[in-house]
Motif scaffolding. Structure first.
Motif, mmCIF file in Angstrom:
data_model
loop_
_atom_site.group_PDB
_atom_site.id
_atom_site.type_symbol
_atom_site.label_atom_id
_atom_site.label_comp_id
_atom_site.label_asym_id
_atom_site.label_seq_id
_atom_site.Cartn_x
_atom_site.Cartn_y
_atom_site.Cartn_z
ATOM 1 N N TYR A 1 0.815 -1.228 0.000
ATOM 2 C CA TYR A 1 0.000 0.000 0.000
ATOM 3 C C TYR A 1 0.842 1.267 0.000
ATOM 4 O O TYR A 1 0.514 2.216 -0.685
ATOM 5 N N LEU A 2 1.903 1.291 0.769
ATOM 6 C CA LEU A 2 2.647 2.540 0.939
ATOM 7 C C LEU A 2 3.959 2.576 0.165
ATOM 8 O O LEU A 2 4.627 3.605 0.101
ATOM 9 N N GLY A 3 4.344 1.439 -0.420
ATOM 10 C CA GLY A 3 5.614 1.366 -1.139
ATOM 11 C C GLY A 3 5.603 2.235 -2.396
ATOM 12 O O GLY A 3 4.566 2.788 -2.782
ATOM 13 N N LYS A 4 6.779 2.365 -3.040
ATOM 14 C CA LYS A 4 6.912 3.211 -4.241
ATOM 15 C C LYS A 4 5.938 2.823 -5.327
ATOM 16 O O LYS A 4 5.416 3.662 -6.063
ATOM 17 N N LYS A 5 5.728 1.497 -5.422
ATOM 18 C CA LYS A 5 4.774 1.044 -6.435
ATOM 19 C C LYS A 5 3.470 0.621 -5.780
ATOM 20 O O LYS A 5 2.679 -0.127 -6.342
ATOM 21 N N GLY A 6 3.256 1.112 -4.541
ATOM 22 C CA GLY A 6 2.083 0.706 -3.785
ATOM 23 C C GLY A 6 0.791 1.348 -4.277
ATOM 24 O O GLY A 6 0.815 2.291 -5.075
ATOM 25 N N GLU A 7 -0.306 0.819 -3.759
ATOM 26 C CA GLU A 7 -1.622 1.244 -4.234
ATOM 27 C C GLU A 7 -1.910 2.709 -3.917
ATOM 28 O O GLU A 7 -2.455 3.444 -4.744
ATOM 29 N N LEU A 8 -1.555 3.146 -2.694
ATOM 30 C CA LEU A 8 -1.820 4.530 -2.306
ATOM 31 C C LEU A 8 -0.986 5.480 -3.171
ATOM 32 O O LEU A 8 -1.488 6.491 -3.687
ATOM 33 N N THR A 9 0.256 5.108 -3.376
ATOM 34 C CA THR A 9 1.158 5.908 -4.203
ATOM 35 C C THR A 9 0.590 6.054 -5.619
ATOM 36 O O THR A 9 0.615 7.139 -6.216
ATOM 37 N N ALA A 10 0.055 4.946 -6.119
ATOM 38 C CA ALA A 10 -0.515 4.963 -7.471
ATOM 39 C C ALA A 10 -1.659 5.973 -7.573
ATOM 40 O O ALA A 10 -1.760 6.732 -8.553
ATOM 41 N N VAL A 11 -2.482 5.998 -6.516
ATOM 42 C CA VAL A 11 -3.609 6.937 -6.529
ATOM 43 C C VAL A 11 -3.098 8.390 -6.491
ATOM 44 O O VAL A 11 -3.571 9.249 -7.237
#
Ligand code: PHE
Length: 341
Positions: free
Chosen positions: A32-42
């Motif tokens: 979720y919080l990683g560079k390619k994580g879901e939140l980052t994507a949003v």
């Protein structure tokens, strides 16, 4: 986007709560919080929003991130605590369980006797020396003035280690007389206890290996009176102050004159009993004045120096002192026997 963020918040929190290990929790964080994580994507899509929407969504995104970070941290603490609790439980030591009993040994009865005897001699100014059990025939016999045809040189009596009869298991501690004189010169006052080996049949009083204590005194003016005085004093220390002794003429190649020393039987007082085999006397040692040839062989001038030597069996002493009837008991290492002393 609002729905997306709320969905991320919910699924991330659910996933976090379900993790059982620190590794799983880290996977959730990355997801979720990683560079390619879901939140980052949003968040990367923020640019597409209208200027009015942007701060609102930005605020929401920050709230979600903060909520996830806080949840992950608290889950991490909880997991660490659980791990510690599990470890403490696994490593619990029950201090009330009785300990393993350690059997403490004690000195072998024969070494108790040996230590007592050493003490007596040390108090008289003797030094204690140690010598090799594997010995040269030269030292065991030749330098001790044993003739070439002496019966103890026979292969049926002595354990030889080489075909040429030059190396053997010492049959007596007397070679230590030679070694002591060669190494330390005169004056000398020493005892040397140790194992000796003979091809004896095994019975209640014989064993192919037994212990002797050798003694040697060489100085100016040493006489047979010194021999008698010293040995009488030692014997009375060992057997008691009223012990009667008898010095009988004997023959040893390396002493002249030679004698054997008997003590009056302490069991029957000299009348005769099974302990003294009806003799009234028990032989305790061999002794004599060091043969001039032996002194000369060690580079000592017999016109200036004289000395006496003696040898006694240790097992017999221990048997007398502890009333042991059979020599074999001393070497069998049977705990039922040894624990009595
Ligand atoms: N070595 C002799 C033996 O074994 C004892 C002995 C030692 C005799 C010293 C005289 C002097 O019988």
């Amino acid at each position: 986007m609002k729905e997306q963020l709320e969905a991320i918040r919910k699924s991330a929190l659910d996933a976090g709560v379900e993790t059982r290990t620190a590794v799983d929790l880290e996977a959730v964080r990355v997801r979720y919080l990683g560079k390619k994580g879901e939140l980052t994507a949003v968040l990367k899509q923020m640019g597409k929003l209208s200027p009015e929407e942007r701060p609102v969504m930005g605020q929401l995104a920050n709230d979600v991130r903060a909520a996830l970070e806080a949840a992950i941290e608290s889950r991490s603490d909880a997991l660490a605590q659980e791990a510690m609790a599990a470890r403490l439980k696994a490593e619990t030591v029950d201090v009330t369980i009785p300990g393993k009993k350690v059997e403490i040994g004690h000195k072998h009865p024969m070494y108790t006797v040996l230590d007592e005897i050493k003490e007596i001699f040390i108090n008289m100014g003797f030094e204690v020396m140690d010598g090799p059990e594997i010995e040269q025939a030269e030292y065991n016999f030749t330098k001790l003035n044993a003739p070439e045809n002496h019966p103890s040189r026979d292969w049926t009596d002595t354990f030889y280690l080489t075909e040429d009869s030059s190396i053997l298991l010492r049959s007596q501690t007397s070679p230590m007389q030679i070694r002591a004189m060669e190494t330390y010169g005169v004056p000398i006052r020493m005892i040397s206890p140790g194992r000796v080996y003979r091809k004896d049949e095994v019975d209640a009083t014989h064993s192919p290996m037994f212990h002797q204590i050798e003694g040697l005194v060489v100085d100016k003016g040493i006489t047979m009176a010194d021999l008698k005085g010293t040995l009488n004093a030692v014997i009375r220390e060992i057997y008691g102050p009223n012990t009667k002794t008898r010095f009988r003429p004997h023959h040893f190649p390396f002493t002249e004159p030679s004698c054997e020393v008997d003590i009056q039987c302490h069991k029957c007082g000299g009348v005769g009993c099974p302990t003294c085999k009806g003799e009234g006397w028990i032989e305790v040692l061999g002794a004599g004045m060091v043969h001039p040839k032996v002194l000369r062989g060690c580079g000592i001038d017999p016109e200036v120096y004289s000395g006496f030597a003696f040898g006694m069996g240790l097992e017999r002493l221990a048997m007398g002192q502890f009333k042991i009837s059979d020599l074999r008991l001393i070497f069998e290492n049977d705990m039922r026997f040894l624990s009595q002393f």
